[in-house]
Design a protein around this motif. Structure first.
Motif, PDB file in Angstrom:
ATOM      1  N   LEU A   1       0.812  -1.223   0.000  1.00 14.18           N
ATOM      2  CA  LEU A   1       0.000   0.000   0.000  1.00 14.18           C
ATOM      3  C   LEU A   1       0.844   1.271   0.000  1.00 14.18           C
ATOM      4  N   GLY A   2       2.163   1.101   0.062  1.00 10.89           N
ATOM      5  CA  GLY A   2       3.041   2.276   0.081  1.00 10.89           C
ATOM      6  C   GLY A   2       3.044   3.005   1.412  1.00 10.89           C
ATOM      7  N   LEU A   3       2.716   2.282   2.496  1.00  7.17           N
ATOM      8  CA  LEU A   3       2.646   2.891   3.832  1.00  7.17           C
ATOM      9  C   LEU A   3       3.823   2.501   4.720  1.00  7.17           C
ATOM     10  N   ALA A   4       4.766   1.728   4.180  1.00  6.23           N
ATOM     11  CA  ALA A   4       5.939   1.296   4.952  1.00  6.23           C
ATOM     12  C   ALA A   4       7.094   2.265   4.732  1.00  6.23           C
ATOM     13  N   SER A   5       7.842   2.528   5.800  1.00  7.13           N
ATOM     14  CA  SER A   5       8.966   3.466   5.681  1.00  7.13           C
ATOM     15  C   SER A   5      10.315   2.802   5.915  1.00  7.13           C
TER      16      SER A   5
END
Length: 585
Positions: free
Chosen positions: A556-560
């Protein structure tokens, strides 16, 4: 390689795992967002060392360590290893006949020897889970003022308004990854326990460490005290909280907003804030308000939903069909009931590609006024409105069962004995294998017991509950009830968020957690009628849940925390805290 001297012992950062630093003992440090400062010096010896729960080993200090750390004479001559200490401790715990006494003994151990506490909890999880968590923790909260020894978390009351950031800075640990916070208004099914609700965050975070491997130093229990409407507590001379009625409205909202802003300012974007045991109206409002700006999770709404959905997915192997083939009836339309219902609707939508507005029609809810139907729309709270379907009004649960003909009956009412003999018999007459989930905690509030479910259904029911029940023998066959315990989900869920560096929680992550848990149920478990795996494998289960949740965060593109590790299950296992003793020199 860098090293740091802690209490005279050397910890070595010896390996890098998929971009994350792991120390010599297999404990993950990448999630701390900082490497070890070389030669950071901190020495503690003698009686100071024995009084520090993080480093105290009791009789397990070796002869060499006793000499090096000025412990000679401060301990009896015997040297016990950790296994012998654990054996002695479990022997002593089993002498207590009252569960609350076991709880108090375990809390004392946690304050005295942290690593032994977690070793005992991990190795004896099925026996001790009902002690540190439901149902015993409920009694502990009720009596918290009387059994209070020393504070185990942060207390933020209305007295601290305007200076919450300063209060957070008083906590000795600076690198916090998980906060469990309550305002004590709806503790389990026991109601408003005010400041004494602290037992819940303390217990939950013990499980974050024991079951999910999140290191204890990065966990912070918090109770927000805005008063209590519990007259018994207000008149109790031993009550430890503010002696006033609950603050509401603007005063309450301002305190919570200051708290949320202070947490983010002090600990950063990636600290997980888990809301626990807030009253319905506040629980939904807080989740809606902060889910777009903070990493927030409500275990009562989302954790319960995820663990129940996992049980439903697993039960399909026993009852047949797809999730969309079933009809669901809930008793209870609060945060747990509506949260579970929405996640079921989302999963059916995901599987069938039908819009969620359509999939909700398979799910019916009963509250204190009867079946939730469209004619009641004008008087319903906002979170109940999506479940108001076209149907004539029905007042009693048994009549709703007869009218709706559900294949699955779920209790989240907080009211005991509501799945009567007639209700269970009706479910059994409608279904070859009725699925009955009595989820309310503690045991006294369960909608029915395991024995009642199996006996009244003549052994047909597949049963799971929120609190534990013993196996039941019916007509020569032994039935093992499952426990739809949130402890299956939230420790692994939290670990997945931490190890991926997630900045927001999304429903897709909850579905991922449910699917991972359901996949851990073996054929051997099914043969016993179980729809959840045994807790003895909980760390393995948590690693798989963490991996699934982290994978979804990356997707989801929410990991950093980049780049994404190649093997997320192995990485999750490498991240887990290990309670074994360290050697000091």
């Amino acid at each position: 390689m860098s090293s740091t001297l802690v209490n005279g012992g050397v910890e070595e950062a010896s390996a890098t795992v998929d971009g994350g630093v792991r120390d010599f003992y297999g404990e993950e440090r990448a999630t701390e967002d900082q490497l070890i400062t070389p030669w950071n010096f901190s020495v503690s010896s003698g009686s100071t060392l024995l009084r520090d729960p993080r480093y105290n080993k009791g009789l397990a200090f070796t002869e060499k360590e006793r000499d090096a750390h000025y412990l000679r004479g401060l301990l009896p001559p015997a040297v016990f290893n950790q296994e012998l200490q654990e054996k002695r401790l479990m022997y002593n715990l089993r002498q207590y006949e009252v569960p609350l006494h076991r709880y108090m003994a375990l809390m004392d151990l946690q304050e005295r020897n942290e690593r032994l506490f977690y070793k005992v909890l991990i190795d004896n999880v099925e026996e001790l889970l009902p002690v540190v968590y439901t149902p015993t923790v409920g009694e502990a909260c009720q009596k918290y003022g009387s059994i209070f020894r020393r504070p185990q978390g942060l207390y933020i009351s209305l007295k601290e308004k305007g200076k919450i950031l300063e209060v957070l800075k008083n906590w000795p640990e600076k690198n916090i990854q998980v906060i469990v916070v309550t305002d004590g208004e709806r503790i389990l099914g026991l109601g408003d326990l005010g400041c004494q609700g602290m037992g819940i965050p303390v217990g939950k975070l013990s499980l974050y460490t024991a079951l999910g491997g999140v290191r204890p130093s990065s966990c912070l229990p918090i109770t927000i005290d805005v008063g209590t409407n519990n007259e018994k507590l207000l008149n109790d001379e031993f009550y430890i909280g503010l002696r006033q009625k609950r603050a509401t409205g603007k005063e309450y909202a301002e305190l919570l907003d200051e708290f949320m802003c202070a947490v983010k300012k002090n600990y950063g974007e990636k600290v997980l804030i888990q809301f626990e045991d807030f009253a319905n109206h506040n629980a939904f409002d807080l989740l809606a308000k902060y889910s777009s700006s903070h990493l927030v999770f409500n275990d009562d709404i989302q954790g319960t939903a995820s663990v129940v959905l996992a049980g439903l997915l697993a039960s399909l192997k026993l009852v047949g069909g797809n999730l969309a083939d079933h009809t669901f009836l809930f008793l209870g339309a609060g945060e747990a009931g509506t949260g579970i219902a929405e996640l079921i609707a989302l999963e059916i939508s995901k599987q069938t590609k039908a819009p969620v507005e359509e999939t909700r029609k398979k799910i019916w809810l009963v509250d204190s006024k009867g079946l939730i139907v469209s004619s009641r729309l004008g008087s319903l709270q906002h979170f109940k409105k999506p479940w108001a379907h076209e149907h004539e009004p029905v007042k009693e649960l048994v009549d709703a069962v007869k009218a709706i003909k559900p294949t699955v009956l779920i209790g989240s009412s907080g009211v005991g004995k509501t799945f009567t003999k007639e209700v269970v018999e009706t479910m059994a007459s409608l279904n070859k294998k009725p699925l009955i989930l009595a989820l309310s905690n503690p045991t006294s509030q369960s909608e029915c017991t395991a024995e009642e479910a199996y006996t009244w259904s003549k052994g047909q029911a597949i049963f799971a509950s929120g609190s534990p029940f013993d196996p039941v023998e019916y007509e020569g066959k032994v039935f093992v009830p499952g426990q739809a315990n949130n402890a299956y989900i939230f420790p692994g869920f939290g670990l997945g968020l931490i190890m991926s560096g997630a900045i927001r929680v999304r429903d897709e992550m909850l579905l991922a957690a449910s699917e991972a848990l359901a996949a851990q149920v073996s054929q051997e478990n099914y043969d016993k009628g179980l729809i959840y795996p045994p807790f003895t494998n909980i760390r393995k289960i948590s690693a798989h849940i963490a991996a699934n949740v982290a994978a979804k965060a990356y997707e989801l593109g929410l990991a950093s925390n980049l780049p994404q590790p190649k093997d997320l299950v192995k990485y999750a296992e490498s991240c887990m805290y290990s309670p074994g003793y360290r050697n000091y020199r």
